[in-house]
Design an enzyme around this catalytic site. Structure first.
Site, short mmCIF file in Angstrom:
data_model
loop_
_atom_site.label_atom_id
_atom_site.label_comp_id
_atom_site.label_asym_id
_atom_site.label_seq_id
_atom_site.Cartn_x
_atom_site.Cartn_y
_atom_site.Cartn_z
N HIS A 280 40.93 28.14 56.78
CA HIS A 280 42.19 28.13 57.54
C HIS A 280 41.99 28.79 58.91
O HIS A 280 42.29 28.20 59.96
CB HIS A 280 43.27 28.87 56.75
CG HIS A 280 44.59 28.96 57.44
ND1 HIS A 280 45.64 28.13 57.13
CD2 HIS A 280 45.04 29.77 58.43
CE1 HIS A 280 46.68 28.43 57.90
NE2 HIS A 280 46.33 29.42 58.70
N GLU A 281 41.45 30.02 58.90
CA GLU A 281 41.27 30.73 60.16
C GLU A 281 40.22 30.04 61.04
O GLU A 281 40.33 30.04 62.26
CB GLU A 281 40.88 32.19 59.90
CG GLU A 281 41.93 33.01 59.17
CD GLU A 281 43.33 32.91 59.78
OE1 GLU A 281 43.44 32.71 61.01
OE2 GLU A 281 44.32 33.03 59.02
N HIS B 7 41.85 27.37 63.05
CA HIS B 7 42.43 27.93 64.28
C HIS B 7 41.33 28.16 65.33
O HIS B 7 41.51 27.89 66.51
CB HIS B 7 43.08 29.29 63.99
CG HIS B 7 44.44 29.21 63.37
ND1 HIS B 7 45.46 28.44 63.88
CD2 HIS B 7 44.96 29.86 62.28
CE1 HIS B 7 46.54 28.61 63.13
NE2 HIS B 7 46.26 29.45 62.16
N HIS C 129 40.32 25.12 67.14
CA HIS C 129 41.37 24.76 68.10
C HIS C 129 41.12 25.53 69.41
O HIS C 129 41.29 24.99 70.51
CB HIS C 129 42.73 25.12 67.51
CG HIS C 129 43.89 24.41 68.14
ND1 HIS C 129 45.19 24.66 67.77
CD2 HIS C 129 43.96 23.47 69.11
CE1 HIS C 129 46.00 23.90 68.49
NE2 HIS C 129 45.28 23.18 69.31
#
Length: 677
Positions: A467-468, A471, A474
């Protein structure tokens, strides 16, 4: 010469952590604020006719030194803080709040911005320039530029007060987390706990010169105990300690902070002409209005509640049959859910953990990023770290060009707040023809290696890492001209799409086989375990969905109405949780006083965005499933239209360009097992 006020003469211009002293910060902030004010005054008082270049663009590139310094300081205040840093944060936050208001309430500057904005239709602007112009104009209008002098003064007071209250709120939670220790000297009290968790507890006790075992509120210590420990009384003690953080009526209590924060936010929104704080916030989100958010959450609630109640009743019956438990309490949930999961799927985290050695999972995430987006990760030791546990990487594309510097910080410690997050030390932007690449960081709190075992992750920790890392991608793949539109600078209910979509690869055989290998034998995770992971992925999905909805509704209850009449935090919270409640209430506990996402972080009026982004991520991953989870064409479309674009266009426009259509909730509801596939 204060190193923080210089251009860093370091590899890749990375932060020179080892050369920064705590006493450097305050003078550096004062100097950087002064320098940024001169830059702003130069723009505001220019004799040239206002243009996009000399006003809007100049504004976006101003204050670079201050932004860089703020990033370094506040990131360390979250990941490696101490009393000195916290004291500086208290002093510097009002100064930064004042400086921010000096910009947005500067009439000469606003006149120039408005002059450019008013002739927007006659300017030949790119899509990105047009978005930047809108953003800058709204940055003024939404922060008081059109207010009377008296109201501007009050706005300044509110912002200064709010920044200090948010800091207090976070410091109290960290102090409460660090203060609690459950010191056990009888080994029977650890019955049920896996060997690795026992060893970690023993090692923690040793590190503090204590006999026996120590359990803390840090997640790697707290979660295994709540999941496996047979001693119900100790689980209760631990659960109440975690749930009562900053809710004890003492010096670390956050009730007053909560009430003051929400009332100031409401007053600020009213000053600016908005009905509530949520109306103000959501104007700049995909959802647009509080009504849309509430309808969205209630629609999901309608679908999830029957499933959640059914799951809860089954769990209650299971606990009764197994141990004669008459009333299932919050401290029983994880414990009996794990036992039921083992019974239904013959699967538990202890079976899976040997296949998820931290280093292997990190390499797995890197390999997946390489296969999807042509990235290469090389660990380097030539750049400074702020703590010895931090790993540092140089990220390049398939032509060897620098894409990003990446910091990874995975273990808990006293100076680090709980949870997991991605952050930026330096954003990406293009200036004077040079594409300046970003410095990105992931911070997590995973189980540390012990004397006999490496760091072995639970499956939940594996999905957290992915999940991290989503990010982080991104941020790393950002490719915009202006820093304020770069990377994760997107609408808040869009920011979770890249993170949540990447979690999906953790459930796919083709991806798991790349990194899920036994830490001792090197054997690839067996197919039967992969099938069990997939089969159990919707286990208690109704209850999980209800829990997320409850947090979203609590957030909206604080920010989507006038809070001035609220006097009791617990009473208000209980009312907000009414429709989503499954477990009996625990009188000593209150979530709001430690709900850092909405009272310290940036999620106020935005907690719903996790579920909102799940709709996007389920729909996006369905596209990958249709074409192949490593399909280069789909991956390139995702990279070109989502990951690299930052906030240069409306998120729905970007999403439709990638997907070819708007997302539908059906993909999420199917994946969650809440409607038929």
């Amino acid at each position: 010469m204060n190193i923080l006020n210089t251009t860093f003469n370091t590899p890749y211009h990375t932060a020179p952590f080892s050369k920064i002293k705590n006493e450097d910060y305050m003078p550096a902030f004062l100097k950087a604020i002064k320098k940024a004010k001169v830059e702003i005054d130069t723009i505001a008082n220019s004799s040239e006719t206002p243009s996009f270049k000399n006003t809007i663009e100049a504004l976006d590139f101003s204050g670079e030194e201050l932004d860089r310094l703020s990033s370094i300081f506040f990131n360390l205040n979250s990941a490696e803080t101490n009393d000195h840093i916290q004291k500086i944060a208290q002093e510097v936050s009002p100064l930064l709040s004042d400086f921010s208001n000096d910009i947005t309430l500067n009439e000469s500057l606003f006149k120039r911005v408005k002059a450019v904005y008013d002739q927007k239709s006659n300017l030949d602007l790119t899509t990105e320039q047009s978005t930047l112009l809108d953003k800058k104009y709204k940055g003024f209008s939404r922060n008081g530029a059109n207010l009377s002098e008296e109201k501007k003064t009050r706005l300044r007071e509110i912002d200064k007060q709010s920044s200090k209250l948010k800091l207090n709120f976070g410091e109290n939670i960290l102090a409460e987390t660090n203060k609690f220790e459950m010191h056990l000297t009888n080994e029977n009290d650890l019955t049920g706990l896996p060997e690795g968790a026992k060893e970690a507890a023993q090692q923690l006790a040793e590190s503090k010169n204590k006999e026996g075992w120590l359990i803390t509120l840090d997640y790697p210590s707290y979660i295994p105990f709540m999941t496996y420990a047979d001693n119900r009384e100790l689980r209760k003690e631990l659960a109440i300690s975690a749930g009562s953080k900053a809710f004890k009526g003492d010096a670390l209590d956050n009730q007053d902070n909560v009430l003051q924060i929400v009332k100031l936010r409401h007053e600020r929104a009213n000053l600016l002409g908005y009905k509530t704080h949520a109306h103000f916030v959501l104007e700049e989100r995909m959802a647009k209005t509080p009504e849309t958010v509430e309808n969205f959450l209630n629609e999901l609630l309608e679908k999830a509640k029957p499933a959640a109640q059914n799951e809860f009743e089954n769990l209650e019956q299971f606990a009764k049959d197994l141990d004669g438990i008459d009333r299932l309490e919050k401290w029983d949930g994880s414990y009996y859910a794990e036992k039921l999961k083992q019974k239904l799927f013959s699967l538990d985290d202890e079976q899976l953990k040997p296949y998820f050695k931290l280093e292997n999972v990190i390499n797995g995430a890197f390999t997946i990023a390489e296969r999807l987006f042509d990235l290469k990760f090389e660990e380097i030791d030539t750049i400074d770290k702020y703590h010895k546990d931090v790993l540092t990487y140089k990220v390049t594309d398939n032509k060897g060009n620098l894409v990003s510097i990446f910091y990874a910080d995975f273990f808990p410690r006293a100076g680090k707040r709980n949870g997991a997050w991605m952050t930026v030390y330096k954003p990406q932007y293009i200036k004077d023809g040079v594409n300046d690449r970003p410095h990105i960081s992931n911070v997590c709190n995973f189980t540390k290696p012990t004397k006999s075992k490496p760091s072995l992750l639970t499956f939940n920790e594996v999905t957290t890492l992915f999940h991290e890392f989503g990010h982080a991608l991104h941020g790393m793949l950002a490719n915009t001209t202006y820093p304020s539109l770069s990377g994760t600078s997107v609408f808040w209910d869009f920011v979770e799409l890249p993170s949540q979509v990447l979690e999906n690869w953790c459930y796919e055989k083709e991806a798991l086989e790349l990194f899920a290998t036994h830490y001792e034998t090197g054997a690839v995770i067996p197919m039967e375990l992969i099938e069990k992971i997939k089969a159990s992925s919707t286990f208690h999905e109704g209850m999980q969905t209800l829990r997320q909805i409850s947090f979203g509704l609590l957030d909206m209850s604080w920010h989507g109405q006038d809070p001035t009449a609220i006097t009791n935090v617990k009473t208000h919270e209980s009312k907000a949780f009414e429709n989503t409640k499954l477990y009996p209430d625990v009188q000593e506990n209150c979530m709001s006083t430690s709900f850092a996402h909405i009272f310290q972080g940036g999620y106020s009026s935005g907690y719903y965005s996790y579920k909102w982004a799940e709709v996007l991520d389920a729909d996006a991953f369905e596209y990958f499933l249709e074409e192949g989870i490593f399909n280069k064409v789909v991956a390139q479309k995702f990279k070109d239209n989502v990951l690299s674009q930052g906030g240069i266009e409306d998120p729905m426009t970007l999403y439709k360009r990638f997907r070819g259509k708007e997302p539908r909730p059906d993909a999420l509801l199917k994946r969650a097992g809440l409607i038929e596939k």
